[in-house]
Design a protein around this motif. Structure first.
Motif, PDB file in Angstrom:
ATOM      1  N   LEU A  62      43.982  98.757  83.096  1.00 55.07           N
ATOM      2  CA  LEU A  62      43.680  99.742  84.130  1.00 55.07           C
ATOM      3  C   LEU A  62      43.938  99.182  85.524  1.00 55.07           C
ATOM      4  O   LEU A  62      44.396  99.904  86.415  1.00 55.07           O
ATOM      5  CB  LEU A  62      42.225 100.201  84.001  1.00 55.07           C
ATOM      6  N   GLY A  63      43.650  97.903  85.721  1.00 58.09           N
ATOM      7  CA  GLY A  63      43.917  97.261  87.005  1.00 58.09           C
ATOM      8  C   GLY A  63      45.399  97.229  87.338  1.00 58.09           C
ATOM      9  O   GLY A  63      45.803  97.423  88.493  1.00 58.09           O
ATOM     10  N   ILE A  64      46.222  96.992  86.330  1.00 55.69           N
ATOM     11  CA  ILE A  64      47.678  97.000  86.531  1.00 55.69           C
ATOM     12  C   ILE A  64      48.142  98.402  86.903  1.00 55.69           C
ATOM     13  O   ILE A  64      48.943  98.583  87.819  1.00 55.69           O
ATOM     14  CB  ILE A  64      48.402  96.494  85.274  1.00 55.69           C
TER      15      ILE A  64
ATOM     16  N   PRO B 285      48.145  92.083  90.279  1.00 57.69           N
ATOM     17  CA  PRO B 285      49.584  91.862  90.482  1.00 57.69           C
ATOM     18  C   PRO B 285      50.306  91.300  89.254  1.00 57.69           C
ATOM     19  O   PRO B 285      50.730  90.148  89.241  1.00 57.69           O
ATOM     20  CB  PRO B 285      49.617  90.872  91.645  1.00 57.69           C
ATOM     21  N   LEU B 286      50.411  92.106  88.234  1.00 57.18           N
ATOM     22  CA  LEU B 286      51.139  91.721  87.032  1.00 57.18           C
ATOM     23  C   LEU B 286      52.214  92.773  86.776  1.00 57.18           C
ATOM     24  O   LEU B 286      52.124  93.895  87.271  1.00 57.18           O
ATOM     25  CB  LEU B 286      50.186  91.642  85.833  1.00 57.18           C
ATOM     26  N   PRO B 287      53.242  92.445  85.993  1.00 58.80           N
ATOM     27  CA  PRO B 287      54.292  93.426  85.707  1.00 58.80           C
ATOM     28  C   PRO B 287      53.730  94.680  85.028  1.00 58.80           C
ATOM     29  O   PRO B 287      52.845  94.601  84.174  1.00 58.80           O
ATOM     30  CB  PRO B 287      55.240  92.686  84.759  1.00 58.80           C
ATOM     31  N   ALA B 288      54.251  95.828  85.408  1.00 55.69           N
ATOM     32  CA  ALA B 288      53.759  97.113  84.900  1.00 55.69           C
ATOM     33  C   ALA B 288      53.927  97.250  83.390  1.00 55.69           C
ATOM     34  O   ALA B 288      53.183  97.997  82.752  1.00 55.69           O
ATOM     35  CB  ALA B 288      54.467  98.253  85.612  1.00 55.69           C
ATOM     36  N   ILE B 289      54.884  96.547  82.795  1.00 59.30           N
ATOM     37  CA  ILE B 289      55.116  96.642  81.354  1.00 59.30           C
ATOM     38  C   ILE B 289      53.918  96.116  80.563  1.00 59.30           C
ATOM     39  O   ILE B 289      53.725  96.487  79.398  1.00 59.30           O
ATOM     40  CB  ILE B 289      56.424  95.904  80.953  1.00 59.30           C
ATOM     41  N   LEU B 290      53.097  95.285  81.195  1.00 66.19           N
ATOM     42  CA  LEU B 290      51.936  94.743  80.492  1.00 66.19           C
ATOM     43  C   LEU B 290      50.813  95.756  80.319  1.00 66.19           C
ATOM     44  O   LEU B 290      49.972  95.603  79.446  1.00 66.19           O
ATOM     45  CB  LEU B 290      51.393  93.517  81.236  1.00 66.19           C
ATOM     46  N   ALA B 291      50.779  96.803  81.149  1.00 66.95           N
ATOM     47  CA  ALA B 291      49.690  97.781  81.078  1.00 66.95           C
ATOM     48  C   ALA B 291      49.601  98.454  79.709  1.00 66.95           C
ATOM     49  O   ALA B 291      48.518  98.464  79.103  1.00 66.95           O
ATOM     50  CB  ALA B 291      49.819  98.811  82.193  1.00 66.95           C
TER      51      ALA B 291
END
Length: 74
Positions: A25-27, A33-39
């Motif tokens: 949810l934070g992504i 600040p992590l790559p969106a693909i990890l969400a």
């Protein structure tokens, strides 16, 4: 379904599932600040961990013959 997830394993799964869900949810909210693909990856992992933690049954454990329930037969 026979339970094959012990109490310590359940607690760890629920805690890790909740953390993974929060990071997901934070992504999505751009707060982490992590790559969106990890969400979605973290989201799916979170759902799996929470489901297996709350139900006490893990399908992968069933396939592998693993049982972390502490059953004392004495």
């Amino acid at each position: 379904m026979e339970r094959n997830v012990g109490s310590t394993d359940k607690t760890a799964r629920i805690l890790l599932g909740a953390l993974a869900g929060l990071f997901s949810l934070g992504i999505l909210a751009s707060a982490v600040p992590l790559p969106a693909i990890l969400a979605p990856v973290l989201g799916v992992g979170s759902v799996i961990l929470l489901a297996t933690g709350f139900t006490g049954f893990c399908g992968l454990y069933g396939l592998l013959g693993v049982d972390t329930c502490s059953v004392d037969t004495r």
